[in-house]
Design a protein around this motif. Structure first.
Motif, mmCIF file in Angstrom:
data_model
loop_
_atom_site.group_PDB
_atom_site.id
_atom_site.type_symbol
_atom_site.label_atom_id
_atom_site.label_comp_id
_atom_site.label_asym_id
_atom_site.label_seq_id
_atom_site.Cartn_x
_atom_site.Cartn_y
_atom_site.Cartn_z
ATOM 1 N N LEU A 41 43.558 -29.900 15.724
ATOM 2 C CA LEU A 41 42.456 -30.083 14.386
ATOM 3 C C LEU A 41 42.889 -31.347 13.779
ATOM 4 C CD1 LEU A 41 42.459 -26.423 13.127
ATOM 5 C CD2 LEU A 41 40.654 -27.690 13.811
ATOM 6 N N GLN A 42 44.080 -31.838 13.729
ATOM 7 C CA GLN A 42 44.406 -33.048 13.015
ATOM 8 C C GLN A 42 43.568 -34.278 13.528
ATOM 9 O OE1 GLN A 42 48.445 -32.958 12.606
ATOM 10 N NE2 GLN A 42 48.586 -31.525 10.813
ATOM 11 N N HIS A 43 43.347 -34.165 14.950
ATOM 12 C CA HIS A 43 42.803 -35.101 15.636
ATOM 13 C C HIS A 43 41.104 -35.004 15.873
ATOM 14 C CE1 HIS A 43 47.106 -36.218 15.819
ATOM 15 N NE2 HIS A 43 46.723 -37.440 15.991
ATOM 16 N N GLY A 44 40.640 -34.234 15.152
ATOM 17 C CA GLY A 44 39.123 -33.886 15.070
ATOM 18 C C GLY A 44 38.673 -33.049 15.951
ATOM 19 N N ALA A 45 39.483 -32.120 16.951
ATOM 20 C CA ALA A 45 39.222 -31.161 17.658
ATOM 21 C C ALA A 45 38.102 -30.186 17.325
ATOM 22 C CB ALA A 45 40.336 -30.719 18.419
ATOM 23 N N THR A 46 37.344 -29.571 17.848
ATOM 24 C CA THR A 46 36.616 -28.337 17.367
ATOM 25 C C THR A 46 36.827 -27.274 18.347
ATOM 26 O OG1 THR A 46 34.697 -28.977 18.681
ATOM 27 C CG2 THR A 46 34.816 -29.549 16.485
ATOM 28 N N GLN A 47 37.446 -27.566 19.367
ATOM 29 C CA GLN A 47 37.660 -26.256 20.407
ATOM 30 C C GLN A 47 39.017 -26.636 21.130
ATOM 31 O OE1 GLN A 47 34.264 -26.360 23.093
ATOM 32 N NE2 GLN A 47 35.462 -27.580 24.624
ATOM 33 N N LEU A 48 39.686 -25.568 21.615
ATOM 34 C CA LEU A 48 41.094 -25.624 22.143
ATOM 35 C C LEU A 48 40.788 -24.705 23.389
ATOM 36 C CD1 LEU A 48 43.982 -26.719 21.952
ATOM 37 C CD2 LEU A 48 44.458 -24.225 21.136
ATOM 38 N N LYS A 49 41.173 -25.405 24.636
ATOM 39 C CA LYS A 49 40.975 -24.536 25.801
ATOM 40 C C LYS A 49 42.146 -24.359 26.404
ATOM 41 C CE LYS A 49 39.022 -25.093 30.482
ATOM 42 N NZ LYS A 49 38.101 -26.020 31.177
ATOM 43 N N ILE A 50 42.622 -23.012 26.738
ATOM 44 C CA ILE A 50 43.755 -22.688 27.430
ATOM 45 C C ILE A 50 43.510 -22.184 28.692
ATOM 46 C CG2 ILE A 50 45.895 -21.518 27.312
ATOM 47 C CD1 ILE A 50 45.829 -21.859 24.204
ATOM 48 N N THR A 51 44.376 -22.584 29.951
ATOM 49 C CA THR A 51 43.932 -21.948 31.178
ATOM 50 C C THR A 51 45.098 -21.480 31.579
ATOM 51 O OG1 THR A 51 41.970 -23.557 31.524
ATOM 52 C CG2 THR A 51 43.027 -22.418 33.364
ATOM 53 N N ILE A 52 45.502 -20.291 32.227
ATOM 54 C CA ILE A 52 46.506 -19.967 32.985
ATOM 55 C C ILE A 52 46.354 -20.074 34.348
ATOM 56 C CG2 ILE A 52 47.971 -17.839 33.260
ATOM 57 C CD1 ILE A 52 47.045 -16.801 30.422
ATOM 58 N N GLU A 53 47.164 -20.630 34.973
ATOM 59 C CA GLU A 53 47.069 -20.748 36.655
ATOM 60 C C GLU A 53 48.552 -20.252 37.181
ATOM 61 O OE1 GLU A 53 46.348 -24.808 37.018
ATOM 62 O OE2 GLU A 53 44.125 -24.376 36.730
ATOM 63 N N GLU A 54 48.406 -19.438 38.022
ATOM 64 C CA GLU A 54 49.737 -19.270 38.816
ATOM 65 C C GLU A 54 49.901 -20.049 40.346
ATOM 66 O OE1 GLU A 54 51.397 -15.265 39.282
ATOM 67 O OE2 GLU A 54 49.299 -14.490 38.198
ATOM 68 N N GLY A 55 51.248 -20.729 40.084
ATOM 69 C CA GLY A 55 51.383 -21.342 41.315
ATOM 70 C C GLY A 55 52.401 -20.500 42.077
ATOM 71 N N PRO A 56 52.965 -21.322 43.356
ATOM 72 C CA PRO A 56 53.947 -20.563 44.050
ATOM 73 C C PRO A 56 55.250 -20.506 43.321
ATOM 74 C CG PRO A 56 53.263 -22.573 45.002
ATOM 75 C CD PRO A 56 52.421 -22.558 44.050
ATOM 76 N N ASP A 57 55.616 -21.527 42.549
ATOM 77 C CA ASP A 57 56.933 -21.534 41.995
ATOM 78 C C ASP A 57 57.021 -21.488 40.214
ATOM 79 O OD1 ASP A 57 58.177 -22.084 44.479
ATOM 80 O OD2 ASP A 57 57.751 -24.126 44.473
ATOM 81 N N ALA A 58 55.834 -21.613 39.976
ATOM 82 C CA ALA A 58 55.759 -21.618 38.472
ATOM 83 C C ALA A 58 54.451 -21.062 38.108
ATOM 84 C CB ALA A 58 55.869 -23.206 37.878
ATOM 85 N N LEU A 59 54.382 -20.714 36.658
ATOM 86 C CA LEU A 59 53.408 -20.450 35.974
ATOM 87 C C LEU A 59 52.861 -21.613 35.076
ATOM 88 C CD1 LEU A 59 51.145 -18.164 34.988
ATOM 89 C CD2 LEU A 59 52.786 -17.350 33.272
ATOM 90 N N ARG A 60 51.482 -21.878 35.066
ATOM 91 C CA ARG A 60 51.132 -23.006 34.173
ATOM 92 C C ARG A 60 50.087 -22.707 33.165
ATOM 93 N NH1 ARG A 60 48.120 -28.179 36.967
ATOM 94 N NH2 ARG A 60 46.559 -27.685 35.344
ATOM 95 N N LEU A 61 50.313 -23.312 32.123
ATOM 96 C CA LEU A 61 49.158 -23.243 30.883
ATOM 97 C C LEU A 61 48.685 -24.682 30.885
ATOM 98 C CD1 LEU A 61 50.979 -21.393 28.195
ATOM 99 C CD2 LEU A 61 49.364 -20.551 30.019
ATOM 100 N N ARG A 62 47.467 -24.849 30.971
ATOM 101 C CA ARG A 62 46.793 -26.087 30.741
ATOM 102 C C ARG A 62 46.097 -25.842 29.280
ATOM 103 N NH1 ARG A 62 45.720 -31.066 32.744
ATOM 104 N NH2 ARG A 62 43.927 -31.958 32.229
ATOM 105 N N VAL A 63 46.477 -26.965 28.332
ATOM 106 C CA VAL A 63 46.120 -26.684 27.036
ATOM 107 C C VAL A 63 45.146 -28.087 26.923
ATOM 108 C CG1 VAL A 63 46.870 -26.759 24.478
ATOM 109 C CG2 VAL A 63 48.118 -25.553 26.221
ATOM 110 N N GLU A 64 43.818 -27.935 26.649
ATOM 111 C CA GLU A 64 43.105 -29.175 26.485
ATOM 112 C C GLU A 64 42.378 -28.822 25.109
ATOM 113 O OE1 GLU A 64 40.894 -30.037 29.951
ATOM 114 O OE2 GLU A 64 41.313 -28.052 30.516
ATOM 115 N N ASP A 65 42.162 -30.114 24.520
ATOM 116 C CA ASP A 65 41.098 -30.123 23.248
ATOM 117 C C ASP A 65 39.981 -31.178 23.199
ATOM 118 O OD1 ASP A 65 42.053 -32.715 21.957
ATOM 119 O OD2 ASP A 65 43.565 -31.820 21.466
ATOM 120 N N ASP A 66 39.104 -31.182 22.531
ATOM 121 C CA ASP A 66 38.130 -32.133 22.473
ATOM 122 C C ASP A 66 38.060 -33.096 21.238
ATOM 123 O OD1 ASP A 66 37.419 -30.434 20.338
ATOM 124 O OD2 ASP A 66 35.370 -30.343 21.048
#
Length: 155
Positions: free
Chosen positions: A66-91
């Motif tokens: 928000l402080q950098h002008g974003a209007t959306q935040l996208k959070i993706t959960i992905e499962e890998g063989p060794d780890a769980l990954r969250l990807r956090v992206e903003d616009d």
């Protein structure tokens, strides 16, 4: 003061735990009503972070967006063989290559004139590290900012 308390809490012994990201997202949605939250992946699964750690992490990331002008935040959960990954992206305005090396450094801010403390991403990094997880800036992302959070798979 709240930021310093959050950072201090990361250095205290932490109880292991897991939580549902949907609980943290409910808190984020209430605290940041101007930010559109987008969820992708399997949100029915739990993650290997206690609820407080998940909330602190996402809250700081949403505030930065928000402080950098974003209007959306996208959070993706992905499962890998060794780890769980969250990807956090903003616009928002993104992170320039000139400052990319410094974003996790304590007290580093590009927003000092607006009251930025430079503690948000440092707190996120410390909270995640205390639970065996890590965060990385995706330097190749060119539209807004993107971070990858890697957590050990639950055993």
């Amino acid at each position: 003061m709240i930021r310093l308390r959050e950072l201090a809490q990361t250095e205290a012994p932490l109880a292991p735990g897991k939580s549902e990201l949907s609980s943290a997202m409910t808190v984020i949605a209430a605290r940041f009503p101007g930010l559109r939250l987008i969820r992708e992946g399997d949100w029915s699964r739990s993650i290997p972070l206690p609820a407080e750690a998940a909330t602190i992490t996402l809250q700081n990331m949403a505030e930065n967006a928000l402080q950098h002008g974003a209007t959306q935040l996208k959070i993706t959960i992905e499962e890998g063989p060794d780890a769980l990954r969250l990807r956090v992206e903003d616009d928002g305005s993104g992170i320039s290559p000139e400052v990319a090396d410094a974003v996790f450094r304590p007290f580093y801010t590009t927003r000092a004139a607006e009251g930025g403390t430079g503690m948000g991403l440092r707190i996120v990094d410390a909270v995640l590290a205390a639970h065996g997880a890590s965060i990385r800036l995706d330097r190749s992302h060119r539209s807004g900012a993107a971070f990858d959070i890697s957590m050990p798979r639950e055993t």
